[in-house]
Design a protein around this motif. Structure first.
Motif, mmCIF file in Angstrom:
data_model
loop_
_atom_site.group_PDB
_atom_site.id
_atom_site.type_symbol
_atom_site.label_atom_id
_atom_site.label_comp_id
_atom_site.label_asym_id
_atom_site.label_seq_id
_atom_site.Cartn_x
_atom_site.Cartn_y
_atom_site.Cartn_z
ATOM 1 N N ILE A 34 0.779 -1.055 -0.020
ATOM 2 C CA ILE A 34 -0.165 -0.032 0.135
ATOM 3 C C ILE A 34 0.877 1.246 -0.121
ATOM 4 C CG2 ILE A 34 -1.838 1.237 1.176
ATOM 5 C CD1 ILE A 34 -2.623 -1.595 0.300
ATOM 6 N N VAL A 35 0.540 2.147 -0.828
ATOM 7 C CA VAL A 35 1.419 3.430 -1.144
ATOM 8 C C VAL A 35 0.614 4.362 -0.753
ATOM 9 C CG1 VAL A 35 2.809 5.048 -2.411
ATOM 10 C CG2 VAL A 35 3.077 2.572 -2.653
ATOM 11 N N ASP A 36 0.326 4.846 0.681
ATOM 12 C CA ASP A 36 -0.590 5.986 1.053
ATOM 13 C C ASP A 36 -0.131 7.228 1.422
ATOM 14 O OD1 ASP A 36 0.343 4.972 3.358
ATOM 15 O OD2 ASP A 36 -1.518 4.433 4.532
ATOM 16 N N GLY A 37 -0.723 8.425 1.267
ATOM 17 C CA GLY A 37 -0.265 9.550 1.826
ATOM 18 C C GLY A 37 -1.240 10.703 1.422
ATOM 19 N N TYR A 38 -0.590 12.015 1.530
ATOM 20 C CA TYR A 38 -1.691 13.114 1.301
ATOM 21 C C TYR A 38 -0.884 13.863 0.101
ATOM 22 C CZ TYR A 38 -4.302 11.792 5.228
ATOM 23 O OH TYR A 38 -5.296 10.850 5.999
ATOM 24 N N GLU A 100 -0.968 14.971 -6.771
ATOM 25 C CA GLU A 100 -2.028 14.745 -7.309
ATOM 26 C C GLU A 100 -2.990 13.743 -6.563
ATOM 27 O OE1 GLU A 100 -2.320 12.659 -11.311
ATOM 28 O OE2 GLU A 100 -0.518 11.546 -10.899
ATOM 29 N N GLU A 101 -4.045 13.467 -6.250
ATOM 30 C CA GLU A 101 -4.821 12.698 -5.797
ATOM 31 C C GLU A 101 -5.067 11.279 -6.490
ATOM 32 O OE1 GLU A 101 -9.224 12.630 -3.362
ATOM 33 O OE2 GLU A 101 -8.867 14.173 -4.721
ATOM 34 N N LYS A 102 -4.942 10.246 -5.997
ATOM 35 C CA LYS A 102 -5.143 8.885 -6.519
ATOM 36 C C LYS A 102 -5.496 7.751 -5.790
ATOM 37 C CE LYS A 102 -3.240 8.481 -10.412
ATOM 38 N NZ LYS A 102 -2.123 8.370 -11.622
ATOM 39 N N ASP A 103 -6.480 7.055 -6.041
ATOM 40 C CA ASP A 103 -7.131 5.894 -5.295
ATOM 41 C C ASP A 103 -7.380 4.806 -6.322
ATOM 42 O OD1 ASP A 103 -7.952 4.092 -3.672
ATOM 43 O OD2 ASP A 103 -9.507 5.222 -3.113
ATOM 44 N N GLU A 104 -6.155 4.209 -6.576
ATOM 45 C CA GLU A 104 -6.237 2.950 -7.669
ATOM 46 C C GLU A 104 -5.289 1.934 -7.526
ATOM 47 O OE1 GLU A 104 -4.726 4.814 -11.283
ATOM 48 O OE2 GLU A 104 -6.257 6.438 -11.322
ATOM 49 N N GLN A 105 -5.814 0.799 -7.750
ATOM 50 C CA GLN A 105 -4.768 -0.351 -7.841
ATOM 51 C C GLN A 105 -3.498 -0.176 -8.624
ATOM 52 O OE1 GLN A 105 -7.388 -3.436 -9.746
ATOM 53 N NE2 GLN A 105 -8.452 -3.745 -7.795
ATOM 54 N N PHE A 137 -2.510 2.566 -4.920
ATOM 55 C CA PHE A 137 -1.926 3.973 -4.471
ATOM 56 C C PHE A 137 -3.470 4.483 -3.826
ATOM 57 C CE2 PHE A 137 0.509 3.304 -8.350
ATOM 58 C CZ PHE A 137 1.661 3.552 -7.705
ATOM 59 N N GLN A 138 -3.067 5.075 -2.530
ATOM 60 C CA GLN A 138 -4.160 5.917 -1.777
ATOM 61 C C GLN A 138 -3.606 6.947 -1.210
ATOM 62 O OE1 GLN A 138 -5.324 3.282 1.423
ATOM 63 N NE2 GLN A 138 -6.259 1.903 0.251
ATOM 64 N N ILE A 139 -3.543 7.955 -2.453
ATOM 65 C CA ILE A 139 -2.909 9.582 -2.244
ATOM 66 C C ILE A 139 -4.354 10.242 -2.047
ATOM 67 C CG2 ILE A 139 -1.819 11.237 -3.016
ATOM 68 C CD1 ILE A 139 -0.027 8.642 -2.044
ATOM 69 N N ARG A 140 -4.748 10.999 -0.993
ATOM 70 C CA ARG A 140 -5.600 11.698 -0.749
ATOM 71 C C ARG A 140 -5.221 13.237 -0.491
ATOM 72 N NH1 ARG A 140 -6.669 6.918 2.219
ATOM 73 N NH2 ARG A 140 -8.379 5.690 1.274
ATOM 74 N N VAL A 141 -6.491 13.933 -0.483
ATOM 75 C CA VAL A 141 -6.248 15.555 -0.295
ATOM 76 C C VAL A 141 -6.734 15.886 1.131
ATOM 77 C CG1 VAL A 141 -7.161 17.625 -1.036
ATOM 78 C CG2 VAL A 141 -6.338 16.147 -2.887
ATOM 79 N N LYS A 142 -6.095 16.235 1.884
ATOM 80 C CA LYS A 142 -6.702 16.603 3.445
ATOM 81 C C LYS A 142 -7.793 17.672 3.275
ATOM 82 C CE LYS A 142 -3.187 14.963 6.669
ATOM 83 N NZ LYS A 142 -2.165 15.391 7.612
ATOM 84 N N GLU A 143 -8.686 17.556 3.932
ATOM 85 C CA GLU A 143 -9.944 18.571 3.962
ATOM 86 C C GLU A 143 -9.307 19.746 4.521
ATOM 87 O OE1 GLU A 143 -13.330 19.805 2.715
ATOM 88 O OE2 GLU A 143 -12.531 17.956 2.507
ATOM 89 N N PRO A 144 -9.278 20.868 3.773
ATOM 90 C CA PRO A 144 -8.759 22.122 4.515
ATOM 91 C C PRO A 144 -9.996 22.598 5.509
ATOM 92 C CG PRO A 144 -9.681 22.676 2.312
ATOM 93 C CD PRO A 144 -9.769 21.289 2.535
ATOM 94 N N LYS A 145 -9.645 23.439 6.398
ATOM 95 C CA LYS A 145 -10.628 24.104 7.641
ATOM 96 C C LYS A 145 -9.871 25.084 8.133
ATOM 97 C CE LYS A 145 -9.426 21.560 11.450
ATOM 98 N NZ LYS A 145 -10.106 20.255 12.485
ATOM 99 N N ALA A 146 -10.886 26.225 8.493
ATOM 100 C CA ALA A 146 -10.595 27.414 9.101
ATOM 101 C C ALA A 146 -11.418 27.576 10.342
ATOM 102 C CB ALA A 146 -10.913 28.528 8.076
ATOM 103 N N GLU A 147 -10.802 27.747 11.817
ATOM 104 C CA GLU A 147 -11.444 28.080 12.913
ATOM 105 C C GLU A 147 -10.776 29.303 13.535
ATOM 106 O OE1 GLU A 147 -11.019 24.287 14.657
ATOM 107 O OE2 GLU A 147 -8.937 23.993 14.409
ATOM 108 N N TYR A 148 -11.417 29.500 14.504
ATOM 109 C CA TYR A 148 -10.925 30.669 15.340
ATOM 110 C C TYR A 148 -9.846 30.181 16.349
ATOM 111 C CZ TYR A 148 -14.811 33.582 13.516
ATOM 112 O OH TYR A 148 -15.561 34.212 12.484
#
Length: 281
Positions: A34-38, A100-105, A137-148
């Motif tokens: 498994i090759v995973d990351g962000y 780039e984002e990728k979720d593939e065999q 391959f499990q390369i994902r995009v982390k969800e951006p967020k903004a908080e006080y």
């Protein structure tokens, strides 16, 4: 004689008209790992094993040889390197910063020259795997967020210029463009909010100034625009109960009580003694 020549001609014609057919080897290549990351973050230490199903065949490859071209769908920004090998299996290290984002065999296509037939000592040509869920391959995009980042109460009085006060917005999985500093947010109740700095902790400092025109106890709402962020979306800052306005109306000074009415002291009552008349003078 003519018959023999005719037979010889037919044989030669047959020999040249037939193509040599080479049987495909029974060996297959299998991948597991498994090759995973962000996206945008370093990927380290991800290993995929390539194994031949017939251990009579062998890989002819060197340790630390770069083999990224063996993987047709490798994510951009990653690099594949052989870190160890035996005759019939190798370990490939994937590292880098995926873009780039990728979720593939994982697809494998070992080029000609790297898998050798033990009988002939020659390469068997290009050998591809049958992709499956054991290698992905499990390369994902982390969800951006903004908080006080902290409690912030913007306090003031109606009609009175506000002393500069500050609200702090923390970004996660997102960063600011240079245009963020100096950005002016929509006016609210006579107040102007302006981003005056971005701290090293990825915190935006917003300064509030102006003269409030009416009472206000509402929560502070902040929307960050994609033009000022290195992401392709706006970010709405999650509301917090302790990030709000506290604008009050100054109460009119109390009128002094009217002077009390002081009744004059009554004059003392003096009894008048009347001398009685007896008739005898």
């Amino acid at each position: 004689m003519k018959k023999k020549l005719f037979i010889l001609f037919i044989c030669l014609l047959f020999a040249f008209s037939c193509k040599r057919i080479q049987a495909s080897p029974l060996v297959m290549v299998e991948a597991e790992g498994i090759v995973d990351g962000y996206v945008g973050e370093d990927v380290k230490g991800k290993i995929v094993e390539l194994k031949l199903t017939d251990n009579n065949y062998y890989f002819e490859v060197e340790d630390y040889e770069e083999v990224s071209n063996w993987f047709p769908n490798i994510p951009k920004g990653l690099e594949a390197t052989v870190i160890s090998h035996l005759s019939d299996n190798i370990h490939v290290l994937f590292e880098g910063s995926p873009q780039e984002e990728k979720d593939e065999q994982i697809k494998v296509a070992v080029p000609d020259g790297y898998i050798i037939d033990p009988n002939s000592g020659e390469s068997i040509g290009t050998l591809e795997n049958s992709p499956n869920d054991k290698a992905v391959f499990q390369i994902r995009v982390k969800e951006p967020k903004a908080e006080y980042e902290r409690e912030s109460i913007v306090k003031g009085e109606v009609g009175k210029p506000l002393e500069p006060q500050y609200v702090y917005v923390q970004l996660t999985n997102a960063t600011c463009e240079a245009s963020m500093v100096g950005h002016i947010f929509p006016e609210h109740n006579g107040l102007t909010a302006k981003a005056i700095d971005v701290l090293s902790s990825n915190t935006i400092v917003i300064e509030y100034t102006g003269t409030p025109v009416e009472e206000d106890q509402s929560l502070i709402h902040t929307l960050l625009l994609d033009a000022d962020l290195k992401i392709d979306q706006d970010l709405e800052v999650a509301d917090r109960e302790d990030v709000r306005f506290n604008i009050i109306k100054k109460s009119a000074p109390a009128k002094p009580d009217p002077d009390p009415i002081i009744n004059p002291e009554p004059e003392p009552v003096t009894d008048t003694f009347v001398i009685p008349h007896t008739g005898i003078e």
